[in-house]
Design a protein around this motif. Structure first.
Motif, short mmCIF file in Angstrom:
data_model
loop_
_atom_site.label_atom_id
_atom_site.label_comp_id
_atom_site.label_asym_id
_atom_site.label_seq_id
_atom_site.Cartn_x
_atom_site.Cartn_y
_atom_site.Cartn_z
N THR A 155 0.82 -1.20 0.00
CA THR A 155 0.00 0.00 0.00
C THR A 155 0.86 1.26 0.00
OG1 THR A 155 -0.14 -0.08 2.42
CG2 THR A 155 -1.92 -1.13 1.19
N MET A 156 2.16 1.11 -0.27
CA MET A 156 3.08 2.25 -0.27
C MET A 156 2.85 3.15 -1.48
SD MET A 156 6.53 0.30 0.94
CE MET A 156 6.23 -1.22 0.02
N ASP A 157 3.27 4.37 -1.35
CA ASP A 157 3.12 5.35 -2.43
C ASP A 157 4.33 5.28 -3.35
OD1 ASP A 157 2.06 7.39 -3.94
OD2 ASP A 157 2.86 8.97 -2.65
N LEU A 158 4.39 4.22 -4.15
CA LEU A 158 5.47 4.02 -5.12
C LEU A 158 4.88 4.04 -6.52
CD1 LEU A 158 7.32 0.99 -3.47
CD2 LEU A 158 7.98 3.40 -3.38
N PRO A 159 5.61 4.58 -7.48
CA PRO A 159 5.10 4.56 -8.85
C PRO A 159 4.88 3.12 -9.32
CG PRO A 159 6.99 6.03 -8.66
CD PRO A 159 6.89 5.28 -7.37
N ARG A 160 3.79 2.88 -10.01
CA ARG A 160 3.48 1.53 -10.48
C ARG A 160 4.53 0.98 -11.43
NH1 ARG A 160 -1.63 -0.22 -8.91
NH2 ARG A 160 -3.02 1.44 -8.24
N GLU A 161 5.24 1.86 -12.14
CA GLU A 161 6.26 1.36 -13.07
C GLU A 161 7.49 0.83 -12.35
OE1 GLU A 161 7.71 5.86 -13.44
OE2 GLU A 161 5.73 5.04 -13.72
#
Length: 123
Positions: A53-59
């Motif tokens: 659930t972290m705020d990391l870019p999906r790419e």
């Protein structure tokens, strides 16, 4: 430099629902869990699918294991390549995001702090 695919990070909104889905529909088994992620095991590899659930870019989905992130970043820079995100600390060691000449992210991590403890029910 790259040793293997360590994990594939998959952003989800609800860890419990996601781990149930990936378990029942895709046959993965939970290996470890923390407040923001669940490591799910595939049956024929030690690579993990990490639901998070972290705020990391999906790419930034695929993470490759390297022996030493700092050395990998140094070699990348010496080769004239772009370092998109310099080394940052993670639970198991260090991570960085490099960029190939085509603009694709190359996420690398090391296990300098060791692997996570598996859940008691997993053998």
């Amino acid at each position: 430099m790259l040793r293997k695919i360590d994990c594939v990070m998959v952003r989800v909104d609800d860890l419990e629902t996601a781990s149930q889905f990936y378990g029942s529909m895709l046959g993965l088994r939970p290996l470890w869990r923390d407040d923001g992620s669940v490591g799910m095991g595939l049956p024929e590899t030690d690579a993990e699918v990490v639901l998070h659930t972290m705020d990391l870019p999906r790419e930034w989905g695929v993470h490759y294991l390297v022996d030493d992130v700092a050395a990998a970043v140094s070699a990348w820079r010496e080769g004239g390549c772009v370092v998109r995100k310099p080394p940052f600390e993670i639970a198991v060691g260090w991570c960085a995001v490099l960029e190939d000449p085509f603009g694709n992210p190359v996420c690398v991590l090391d296990l300098s702090k060791g692997t996570r403890a598996t859940l008691p029910s997993v053998r």
